[in-house]
Design an enzyme around this catalytic site. Structure first.
Site, PDB file in Angstrom:
ATOM      1  NE  ARG A 196       4.611  -5.870  -4.917  1.00  0.00           N
ATOM      2  CZ  ARG A 196       3.570  -5.044  -4.774  1.00  0.00           C
ATOM      3  NH1 ARG A 196       3.762  -3.766  -4.486  1.00  0.00           N
ATOM      4  NH2 ARG A 196       2.335  -5.500  -4.925  1.00  0.00           N
ATOM      5  CD  GLU A 209       6.021 -10.801  -3.642  1.00  0.00           C
ATOM      6  OE1 GLU A 209       5.595  -9.673  -3.290  1.00  0.00           O
ATOM      7  OE2 GLU A 209       6.492 -11.631  -2.855  1.00  0.00           O
ATOM      8  CG  PHE A 227      -5.123   0.672  -9.029  1.00  0.00           C
ATOM      9  CD1 PHE A 227      -4.080  -0.085  -9.520  1.00  0.00           C
ATOM     10  CD2 PHE A 227      -4.843   1.808  -8.292  1.00  0.00           C
ATOM     11  CE1 PHE A 227      -2.769   0.274  -9.273  1.00  0.00           C
ATOM     12  CE2 PHE A 227      -3.533   2.174  -8.043  1.00  0.00           C
ATOM     13  CZ  PHE A 227      -2.491   1.414  -8.537  1.00  0.00           C
TER      14      PHE A 227
HETATM   15  P1  TGC Z   1      -4.329   1.557  -1.866  1.00  0.00           P
HETATM   16  O1  TGC Z   1      -5.578   2.319  -1.518  1.00  0.00           O
HETATM   17  O2  TGC Z   1      -3.444   2.073  -2.938  1.00  0.00           O
HETATM   18  O3  TGC Z   1      -3.451   1.396  -0.543  1.00  0.00           O
HETATM   19  C1  TGC Z   1      -4.033   0.933   0.672  1.00  0.00           C
HETATM   20  C2  TGC Z   1      -3.108   1.333   1.798  1.00  0.00           C
HETATM   21  O4  TGC Z   1      -1.837   0.707   1.635  1.00  0.00           O
HETATM   22  C3  TGC Z   1      -0.811   1.711   1.498  1.00  0.00           C
HETATM   23  N1  TGC Z   1       0.130   1.228   0.482  1.00  0.00           N
HETATM   24  C4  TGC Z   1       1.382   0.860   0.766  1.00  0.00           C
HETATM   25  N2  TGC Z   1       2.069   0.846   1.924  1.00  0.00           N
HETATM   26  C5  TGC Z   1       3.344   0.400   1.884  1.00  0.00           C
HETATM   27  N3  TGC Z   1       3.921  -0.041   0.747  1.00  0.00           N
HETATM   28  C6  TGC Z   1       3.253  -0.063  -0.432  1.00  0.00           C
HETATM   29  N4  TGC Z   1       3.828  -0.533  -1.531  1.00  0.00           N
HETATM   30  C7  TGC Z   1       1.921   0.401  -0.457  1.00  0.00           C
HETATM   31  N5  TGC Z   1       0.970   0.499  -1.418  1.00  0.00           N
HETATM   32  C8  TGC Z   1      -0.119   1.012  -0.831  1.00  0.00           C
HETATM   33  C9  TGC Z   1      -1.546   2.959   1.050  1.00  0.00           C
HETATM   34  O5  TGC Z   1      -0.801   4.128   1.383  1.00  0.00           O
HETATM   35  C10 TGC Z   1      -2.812   2.841   1.845  1.00  0.00           C
HETATM   36  O6  TGC Z   1      -2.510   3.180   3.189  1.00  0.00           O
HETATM   37  P2  TGC Z   1      -3.620   3.878   4.137  1.00  0.00           P
HETATM   38  O7  TGC Z   1      -2.881   4.233   5.383  1.00  0.00           O
HETATM   39  O8  TGC Z   1      -4.126   5.079   3.374  1.00  0.00           O
HETATM   40  O9  TGC Z   1      -4.683   2.850   4.340  1.00  0.00           O
HETATM   41  O10 TGC Z   1      -4.737   0.055  -2.165  1.00  0.00           O
HETATM   42  P3  TGC Z   1      -5.667  -0.558  -3.292  1.00  0.00           P
HETATM   43  O11 TGC Z   1      -6.615  -1.510  -2.610  1.00  0.00           O
HETATM   44  O12 TGC Z   1      -6.260   0.510  -4.165  1.00  0.00           O
HETATM   45  O13 TGC Z   1      -4.636  -1.459  -4.129  1.00  0.00           O
HETATM   46  C11 TGC Z   1      -3.715  -0.912  -4.984  1.00  0.00           C
HETATM   47  C12 TGC Z   1      -2.890  -2.027  -5.698  1.00  0.00           C
HETATM   48  C13 TGC Z   1      -3.653  -2.621  -6.862  1.00  0.00           C
HETATM   49  C14 TGC Z   1      -1.633  -1.353  -6.221  1.00  0.00           C
HETATM   50  C15 TGC Z   1      -2.490  -3.130  -4.724  1.00  0.00           C
HETATM   51  O14 TGC Z   1      -3.566  -3.740  -4.210  1.00  0.00           O
HETATM   52  C16 TGC Z   1      -1.513  -4.157  -5.247  1.00  0.00           C
HETATM   53  O15 TGC Z   1      -0.296  -3.959  -5.181  1.00  0.00           O
HETATM   54  N6  TGC Z   1      -1.999  -5.345  -5.737  1.00  0.00           N
HETATM   55  C17 TGC Z   1      -1.128  -6.467  -6.050  1.00  0.00           C
HETATM   56  C18 TGC Z   1      -1.304  -7.558  -5.017  1.00  0.00           C
HETATM   57  C19 TGC Z   1      -0.039  -8.301  -4.740  1.00  0.00           C
HETATM   58  O16 TGC Z   1       1.078  -7.873  -5.021  1.00  0.00           O
HETATM   59  N7  TGC Z   1      -0.170  -9.444  -4.114  1.00  0.00           N
HETATM   60  C20 TGC Z   1       0.977 -10.240  -3.727  1.00  0.00           C
HETATM   61  C21 TGC Z   1       0.582 -11.416  -2.868  1.00  0.00           C
HETATM   62  S1  TGC Z   1       1.945 -12.176  -2.076  1.00  0.00           S
HETATM   63  C22 TGC Z   1       2.742 -13.001  -3.302  1.00  0.00           C
HETATM   64  O17 TGC Z   1       2.443 -12.926  -4.431  1.00  0.00           O
HETATM   65  C23 TGC Z   1       3.872 -13.816  -2.847  1.00  0.00           C
HETATM   66  S2  TGC Z   1       4.680 -14.665  -4.092  1.00  0.00           S
HETATM   67  C24 TGC Z   1       5.963 -15.189  -3.154  1.00  0.00           C
HETATM   68  C25 TGC Z   1       6.997 -15.944  -3.842  1.00  0.00           C
HETATM   69  O18 TGC Z   1       6.813 -17.171  -4.058  1.00  0.00           O
HETATM   70  O19 TGC Z   1       8.124 -15.376  -4.052  1.00  0.00           O
HETATM   71  P1  FAD Z   2      -5.910 -11.407 -11.268  1.00  0.00           P
HETATM   72  O1  FAD Z   2      -5.814 -10.360 -10.215  1.00  0.00           O
HETATM   73  O2  FAD Z   2      -7.212 -12.044 -11.498  1.00  0.00           O
HETATM   74  O3  FAD Z   2      -5.357 -10.787 -12.625  1.00  0.00           O
HETATM   75  C1  FAD Z   2      -5.615 -11.408 -13.885  1.00  0.00           C
HETATM   76  C2  FAD Z   2      -5.203 -10.416 -14.990  1.00  0.00           C
HETATM   77  O4  FAD Z   2      -5.984  -9.221 -14.856  1.00  0.00           O
HETATM   78  C3  FAD Z   2      -3.738  -9.984 -14.901  1.00  0.00           C
HETATM   79  O5  FAD Z   2      -3.216  -9.826 -16.191  1.00  0.00           O
HETATM   80  C4  FAD Z   2      -3.819  -8.622 -14.217  1.00  0.00           C
HETATM   81  O6  FAD Z   2      -2.708  -7.769 -14.528  1.00  0.00           O
HETATM   82  C5  FAD Z   2      -5.118  -8.092 -14.784  1.00  0.00           C
HETATM   83  N1  FAD Z   2      -5.717  -7.071 -13.908  1.00  0.00           N
HETATM   84  C6  FAD Z   2      -6.206  -7.243 -12.649  1.00  0.00           C
HETATM   85  N2  FAD Z   2      -6.637  -6.072 -12.154  1.00  0.00           N
HETATM   86  C7  FAD Z   2      -6.397  -5.136 -13.117  1.00  0.00           C
HETATM   87  C8  FAD Z   2      -6.609  -3.730 -13.224  1.00  0.00           C
HETATM   88  N3  FAD Z   2      -7.132  -3.020 -12.223  1.00  0.00           N
HETATM   89  N4  FAD Z   2      -6.247  -3.114 -14.361  1.00  0.00           N
HETATM   90  C9  FAD Z   2      -5.676  -3.815 -15.389  1.00  0.00           C
HETATM   91  N5  FAD Z   2      -5.456  -5.138 -15.358  1.00  0.00           N
HETATM   92  C10 FAD Z   2      -5.824  -5.787 -14.234  1.00  0.00           C
HETATM   93  N6  FAD Z   2      -0.076 -14.959  -2.960  1.00  0.00           N
HETATM   94  C11 FAD Z   2       0.139 -14.899  -1.617  1.00  0.00           C
HETATM   95  O7  FAD Z   2      -0.603 -14.229  -0.898  1.00  0.00           O
HETATM   96  N7  FAD Z   2       1.138 -15.612  -1.038  1.00  0.00           N
HETATM   97  C12 FAD Z   2       1.983 -16.388  -1.754  1.00  0.00           C
HETATM   98  O8  FAD Z   2       2.898 -17.006  -1.198  1.00  0.00           O
HETATM   99  C13 FAD Z   2       1.786 -16.482  -3.162  1.00  0.00           C
HETATM  100  N8  FAD Z   2       2.566 -17.311  -3.917  1.00  0.00           N
HETATM  101  C14 FAD Z   2       2.275 -17.509  -5.242  1.00  0.00           C
HETATM  102  C15 FAD Z   2       2.950 -18.476  -5.975  1.00  0.00           C
HETATM  103  C16 FAD Z   2       2.642 -18.700  -7.305  1.00  0.00           C
HETATM  104  C17 FAD Z   2       3.356 -19.781  -8.054  1.00  0.00           C
HETATM  105  C18 FAD Z   2       1.661 -17.906  -7.948  1.00  0.00           C
HETATM  106  C19 FAD Z   2       1.350 -18.111  -9.405  1.00  0.00           C
HETATM  107  C20 FAD Z   2       0.978 -16.950  -7.233  1.00  0.00           C
HETATM  108  C21 FAD Z   2       1.255 -16.752  -5.871  1.00  0.00           C
HETATM  109  N9  FAD Z   2       0.511 -15.820  -5.104  1.00  0.00           N
HETATM  110  C22 FAD Z   2       0.719 -15.737  -3.735  1.00  0.00           C
HETATM  111  C23 FAD Z   2      -0.614 -15.120  -5.698  1.00  0.00           C
HETATM  112  C24 FAD Z   2      -0.224 -13.919  -6.566  1.00  0.00           C
HETATM  113  O9  FAD Z   2       0.182 -12.838  -5.780  1.00  0.00           O
HETATM  114  C25 FAD Z   2      -1.423 -13.566  -7.439  1.00  0.00           C
HETATM  115  O10 FAD Z   2      -1.526 -14.603  -8.394  1.00  0.00           O
HETATM  116  C26 FAD Z   2      -1.279 -12.209  -8.117  1.00  0.00           C
HETATM  117  O11 FAD Z   2      -1.356 -11.163  -7.178  1.00  0.00           O
HETATM  118  C27 FAD Z   2      -2.332 -11.982  -9.214  1.00  0.00           C
HETATM  119  O12 FAD Z   2      -3.609 -12.335  -8.772  1.00  0.00           O
HETATM  120  P2  FAD Z   2      -4.566 -13.318  -9.664  1.00  0.00           P
HETATM  121  O13 FAD Z   2      -3.754 -14.519  -9.984  1.00  0.00           O
HETATM  122  O14 FAD Z   2      -5.813 -13.495  -8.916  1.00  0.00           O
HETATM  123  O15 FAD Z   2      -4.796 -12.540 -10.997  1.00  0.00           O
END
Ligand code: TGC
Ligand code: FAD
Length: 388
Positions: free
Chosen positions: A247, A367, A387
């Site tokens: 990020r 992300e 959340f």
């Molecule tokens: P929550 O209860 O808040 O936290 C669970 C545990 O994780 C710890 N934690 C962190 N640790 C390090 N860094 C952070 N940023 C952290 N955030 C939370 C937290 O302290 C806790 O630890 P512990 O020891 O108590 O267990 O978790 P939650 O399940 O309520 O989720 C909160 C939320 C919604 C913010 C989180 O799930 C979230 O960030 N969701 C977004 C998912 C996301 O970003 N997915 C990305 C997938 S990878 C990707 O998209 C790659 S794209 C790559 C590209 O092409 O560039």
């Molecule tokens: P959802 O979680 O279903 O969200 C849909 C909508 O609901 C969004 O507007 C969101 O903000 C909203 N929403 C969800 N929860 C809440 C809430 N609690 N309150 C308010 N609004 C909410 N993932 C990987 O693991 N590895 C990768 O390499 C990777 N690469 C990617 C590459 C591309 C091109 C794309 C598009 C995605 C990739 N991802 C990867 C996945 C990416 O991280 C997810 O798409 C992202 O985290 C959102 O999840 P979702 O698409 O299921 O949307």
């Protein structure tokens, strides 16, 4: 080739070391010379420019912040500058480098054994082995804690079952970092070699965004992984530690996309004549240019300050959330404004803004979506998680 000049209203350059500027400039030249001339054709045909992997490795961009193991070992500010320059070319190129370094090499360096580091990191730094990161599932995107993928212990192995969706680099990866739940419902991570039986990959083709990037589904069907491939971390903090780094890179990368659009909008508006005047002479067009220019300047300050905090090991995840959320949503706005300033020309691949606009739709979602980062910051300032 016209020399590209990045906006630097507040003299940010004076705050960079000579090494940081040298790294930034070498990637800037690479993007002008090797990325921009080919990227529109790749985008149009939906192919990732694999011919750039080797040069990207030679420039030291892969796992750039890791010390040793043939990695460059540079600071996070330099890494951010690399991401800024790469995303000026295309978000797909920056994505490739983000995933390889922040999401795959970082967890091996941080949570792997010495043997893992020696086996994987040098090859990954040289671009000989590509990684992907499997956290998201089709029903668990923003809420990865709900994941269904399972890792069941069986003697000295784990048996993986489940699937991961939207995985960048999946189809070109030789290794995957895969997150799954064990029998105690703990989230655990594995380094999974692509040639293991029961591990297959399906390409996701019908995209209008990040078309010059490989996106895939990873499928695990009774895939037997040695317990020695398990990473030494459990819980969501494992994958989130990786996301903090990725990020951070995106917050800089988005600035690069904004800068590309600003350059295009400014040049076009100064040369495009309507009503007998360059359109840059109209107040409404100037207002749009000033908005982009001001946002870039504020975004540079934010990214640089978070970079310095990260280099001092003082960056909070919430600092990074603010930078990712704001710089990406602004970049998307800048791409749309530029597309508007270019009129009909803006919808063609001859110009960059349409490609950036479509890419940034993904960058705003992956992300952590813009709203998930808003909620992370809402939690920080109120102390109340919203959340669920
Ligand atoms: P929550 O209860 O808040 O936290 C669970 C545990 O994780 C710890 N934690 C962190 N640790 C390090 N860094 C952070 N940023 C952290 N955030 C939370 C937290 O302290 C806790 O630890 P512990 O020891 O108590 O267990 O978790 P939650 O399940 O309520 O989720 C909160 C939320 C919604 C913010 C989180 O799930 C979230 O960030 N969701 C977004 C998912 C996301 O970003 N997915 C990305 C997938 S990878 C990707 O998209 C790659 S794209 C790559 C590209 O092409 O560039
Ligand atoms: P959802 O979680 O279903 O969200 C849909 C909508 O609901 C969004 O507007 C969101 O903000 C909203 N929403 C969800 N929860 C809440 C809430 N609690 N309150 C308010 N609004 C909410 N993932 C990987 O693991 N590895 C990768 O390499 C990777 N690469 C990617 C590459 C591309 C091109 C794309 C598009 C995605 C990739 N991802 C990867 C996945 C990416 O991280 C997810 O798409 C992202 O985290 C959102 O999840 P979702 O698409 O299921 O949307």
């Amino acid at each position: 080739m016209k020399t590209y000049e990045a906006p630097d209203f507040l003299g940010i350059d004076t705050k960079l070391s000579s090494e940081e500027k040298m790294i930034r400039n070498s990637i800037r030249d690479f993007v002008s010379r090797d990325v921009l001339p080919r990227i529109a054709a790749h985008y149009e045909s939906g192919t990732f420019p694999t011919e750039l992997i080797q040069p990207l490795a030679e420039l030291g961009t892969l796992g750039a912040t890791i010390q040793g193991y043939e990695c460059a070992g540079i600071n996070y500010t330099s890494y951010g500058l690399i991401m800024q320059e790469l995303e000026r070319g295309d978000s797909g190129i920056r994505s490739f480098v983000s995933v390889q370094g922040a999401l795959c090499m970082f967890p091996i360096a941080a949570f792997g054994t010495e043997e893992h580091k020696r086996k994987y990191l040098p090859k990954m730094a040289k671009g000989e082995l590509i990684g992907c990161f499997g956290l998201t599932e089709s029903d668990f995107g923003s809420n990865p804690g709900g994941m269904l993928t399972r890792a069941k212990k069986d003697g000295s192995d784990y048996i993986l079952n489940g699937s991961k969706m939207w995985i960048t680099n999946g189809g070109i990866a030789g290794v995957a970092i895969v997150w799954a739940k064990d029998e105690n419902d703990q989230i655990v991570g594995f380094i999974v070699d692509r040639d293991l039986k029961g591990f297959s990959v399906r390409s996701i083709k019908n995209k209008f965004s990040l078309k010059a990037s490989v996106t895939s589904e990873l499928i695990f069907e009774d895939c037997r992984v040695s317990a020695s491939q398990r990473l030494n971390i459990s819980g969501l903090k494992g994958p989130f530690a990786c996301l903090n780094n990725a990020r951070f890179g995106i917050s800089w990368g988005a600035l690069g996309a904004s800068m590309a659009c600003y350059d295009e909008a400014l040049n076009y508006s100064k040369s495009r004549v309507q009503f007998d005047k360059p359109i840059a002479s109209f107040q409404l067009v100037q207002s749009k240019l000033v908005e982009i220019f001001t946002d870039i300047t504020l975004g540079q300050l934010l990214a640089l300050h978070v970079g310095r905090l990260k280099d001092a090991d003082k960056a909070l995840p919430e600092h990074i959330s603010m930078a990712k959320m704001k710089n990406v949503s602004n970049a998307l706005k800048h791409a749309r404004l530029t597309r508007d300033i270019l009129g009909a020309s803006g919808i063609t691949y001859e110009y960059q803004c349409g490609r950036h606009m479509l890419n940034l739709e993904s960058v705003n979602t992956y992300e952590g979506t813009e709203d998930i980062h808003r909620l992370i910051l809402g939690h920080y300032i109120t102390g109340i998680p919203a959340f669920k």
